[in-house]
Design a protein around this motif. Structure first.
Motif, mmCIF file in Angstrom:
data_model
loop_
_atom_site.group_PDB
_atom_site.id
_atom_site.type_symbol
_atom_site.label_atom_id
_atom_site.label_comp_id
_atom_site.label_asym_id
_atom_site.label_seq_id
_atom_site.Cartn_x
_atom_site.Cartn_y
_atom_site.Cartn_z
ATOM 1 N N GLY A 1 22.025 54.070 43.917
ATOM 2 C CA GLY A 1 22.105 53.734 45.327
ATOM 3 C C GLY A 1 22.451 52.274 45.556
ATOM 4 O O GLY A 1 23.303 51.942 46.384
ATOM 5 N N ALA A 2 21.805 51.382 44.787
ATOM 6 C CA ALA A 2 22.055 49.951 44.953
ATOM 7 C C ALA A 2 23.481 49.592 44.575
ATOM 8 O O ALA A 2 24.163 48.831 45.282
ATOM 9 N N ALA A 3 23.954 50.137 43.448
ATOM 10 C CA ALA A 3 25.306 49.817 42.996
ATOM 11 C C ALA A 3 26.360 50.377 43.947
ATOM 12 O O ALA A 3 27.372 49.721 44.228
ATOM 13 N N ALA B 1 29.892 47.764 50.388
ATOM 14 C CA ALA B 1 29.841 46.522 51.153
ATOM 15 C C ALA B 1 30.985 45.591 50.772
ATOM 16 O O ALA B 1 31.608 44.954 51.646
ATOM 17 N N LEU B 2 31.281 45.489 49.477
ATOM 18 C CA LEU B 2 32.377 44.620 49.037
ATOM 19 C C LEU B 2 33.712 45.117 49.576
ATOM 20 O O LEU B 2 34.558 44.313 50.001
ATOM 21 N N ARG C 1 38.969 46.632 53.257
ATOM 22 C CA ARG C 1 39.509 47.873 52.693
ATOM 23 C C ARG C 1 38.375 48.872 52.452
ATOM 24 O O ARG C 1 38.082 49.235 51.314
ATOM 25 N N PRO C 2 37.701 49.300 53.504
ATOM 26 C CA PRO C 2 36.555 50.211 53.333
ATOM 27 C C PRO C 2 36.982 51.543 52.735
ATOM 28 O O PRO C 2 38.087 52.025 52.984
ATOM 29 N N TYR C 3 36.093 52.115 51.941
ATOM 30 C CA TYR C 3 36.364 53.446 51.390
ATOM 31 C C TYR C 3 36.279 54.486 52.496
ATOM 32 O O TYR C 3 35.473 54.370 53.417
ATOM 33 N N ALA D 1 23.760 59.069 48.429
ATOM 34 C CA ALA D 1 23.848 59.587 49.799
ATOM 35 C C ALA D 1 23.279 58.597 50.810
ATOM 36 O O ALA D 1 23.860 58.392 51.881
ATOM 37 N N VAL D 2 22.154 57.974 50.484
ATOM 38 C CA VAL D 2 21.555 56.998 51.393
ATOM 39 C C VAL D 2 22.459 55.777 51.541
ATOM 40 O O VAL D 2 22.649 55.250 52.647
ATOM 41 N N ALA D 3 23.034 55.315 50.429
ATOM 42 C CA ALA D 3 23.961 54.184 50.496
ATOM 43 C C ALA D 3 25.135 54.507 51.406
ATOM 44 O O ALA D 3 25.550 53.685 52.238
ATOM 45 N N ALA D 4 25.683 55.702 51.270
ATOM 46 C CA ALA D 4 26.812 56.107 52.101
ATOM 47 C C ALA D 4 26.401 56.213 53.566
ATOM 48 O O ALA D 4 27.134 55.762 54.461
ATOM 49 N N ALA D 5 25.230 56.782 53.821
ATOM 50 C CA ALA D 5 24.762 56.924 55.200
ATOM 51 C C ALA D 5 24.568 55.567 55.857
ATOM 52 O O ALA D 5 24.920 55.372 57.031
ATOM 53 N N GLN D 6 24.000 54.619 55.116
ATOM 54 C CA GLN D 6 23.780 53.286 55.669
ATOM 55 C C GLN D 6 25.095 52.580 55.988
ATOM 56 O O GLN D 6 25.164 51.756 56.905
#
Length: 234
Positions: A57-59, A65-66, A72-74, A189-194
Motif C-alpha cells: 500500500g505504501a509503495a 503520488a509521484l 502524468r497520473p495513472y 486498493a486503499v492506496a488507489a482509493a485515496q
C-alpha cells in the motif's frame, strides 16, 4: 495521463506479466519464424512493490503520488500476482478477478470468534474507506471481457497466510463468496482509493488454501497463467 499501473509483490510475478505483455504485442513474421524481441506496451507499467498489505500500500501510494505530481497520473492500478485458492471455488492454475478486496484479518479475536474491525466501532474514514474495497466496475468489466474464463469473486487480503484446517474452515465460513487469498490487494486498493484511481485485483492460483503443504504448490502453472492473463492489460 499515464497508462495502467500493475503492481506485484515480488519480481518473479512482475517478470511473468511482462513476458505476457511482450508476447502479446510481438507480431508473427509472415514466414512463421519466432517474432523479434519487443518491449512491453508503453502505456503499461509493471512494478514489484513488496510483500504484505503495508509495504504494498505504501509503495503504491508513493508511485501514484509521484505520477500525479509529475502531471502524468495513472488511469488505473491493478494488484496482480499469485494466490491460494479455496478448494471447490477455483482450480489450481486458474485465474481470479476480484469483485472486491477484503482485509480478512483486520479486527479482533474473541471467545465468540472473529470480530471485523467495523464492528469494533471504527468509523470508515479511519479505515481508508472501510475493510472492503470493491473493484472499479468499468475496469473489472474490461478485465472480464479479456479473460472470460476467469473466476470472479472476493479475494481476501491476509497478513498471515492460512495454513491449518481449522483456520481454513473459519475463513471459508466467514467469507462464503471468497475464492482466493493473497497478501497485498487491500493495501493497494486503499492506496488507489485515496488517490481517486480505479482499482482491480487479478490473481492466479498456485495452491489450495489449507494445511501448509509445499508439495501441493504448483508455481509453474500459476506463473504460466499469470503470463497468459497479461493480455487483459492491453
Amino acid at each position: 495521463m499515464t497508462g495502467l499501473l500493475v503492481v506485484t509483490a515480488v519480481p518473479a510475478e512482475a517478470e511473468a506479466i511482462r513476458a505476457g505483455l511482450t508476447a502479446s504485442t510481438a507480431p508473427t513474421p509472415p514466414d512463421g519464424t519466432a517474432p523479434p524481441d519487443v518491449t512491453a506496451p508503453p502505456d503499461v507499467t509493471v512494478l514489484p512493490v513488496g510483500v504484505g498489505p503495508a509495504v504494498a500500500g505504501a509503495a503504491t501510494a508513493r508511485l501514484l503520488a509521484l505520477a500525479e505530481a509529475a502531471g502524468r497520473p495513472y488511469r488505473a492500478v491493478v494488484s496482480a500476482g499469485i494466490a491460494g485458492g479455496f478448494v471447490g471455488r477455483v482450480a489450481i492454475g486458474g485465474t481470479v478477478l476480484a469483485d472486491r478486496s477484503v482485509a480478512a484479518d483486520l479486527g479482533a479475536e474473541s471467545p465468540a470468534g472473529f470480530i471485523p474491525v467495523e464492528d469494533l466501532g471504527m468509523p470508515p474514514e479511519l479505515l481508508g474507506g472501510g475493510r472492503i474495497v470493491p473493484a472499479d466496475p468499468g475496469l473489472l468489466a474490461r478485465l472480464r471481457a479479456a479473460l472470460p474464463g476467469a473466476t470472479v469473486g472476493t479475494v481476501l487480503t491476509v497478513s498471515t497466510v492460512t495454513g491449518t484446517a481449522a483456520s481454513t474452515a473459519a475463513l471459508a465460513q466467514r467469507h462464503p463468496d471468497a475464492v482466493a487469498e493473497a497478501m497485498e490487494g487491500y493495501g493497494v486498493a486503499v492506496a488507489a482509493a485515496q488517490a481517486g484511481v480505479p482499482f482491480a485485483e487479478l490473481r492466479t492460483v498456485s495452491n489450495p488454501i489449507g494445511p501448509r503443504d509445499r508439495s501441493a504448490w504448483r508455481m509453474r502453472e500459476a506463473f504460466a497463467a499469470l503470463t497468459a492473463a497479461a493480455v487483459a492489460f492491453h
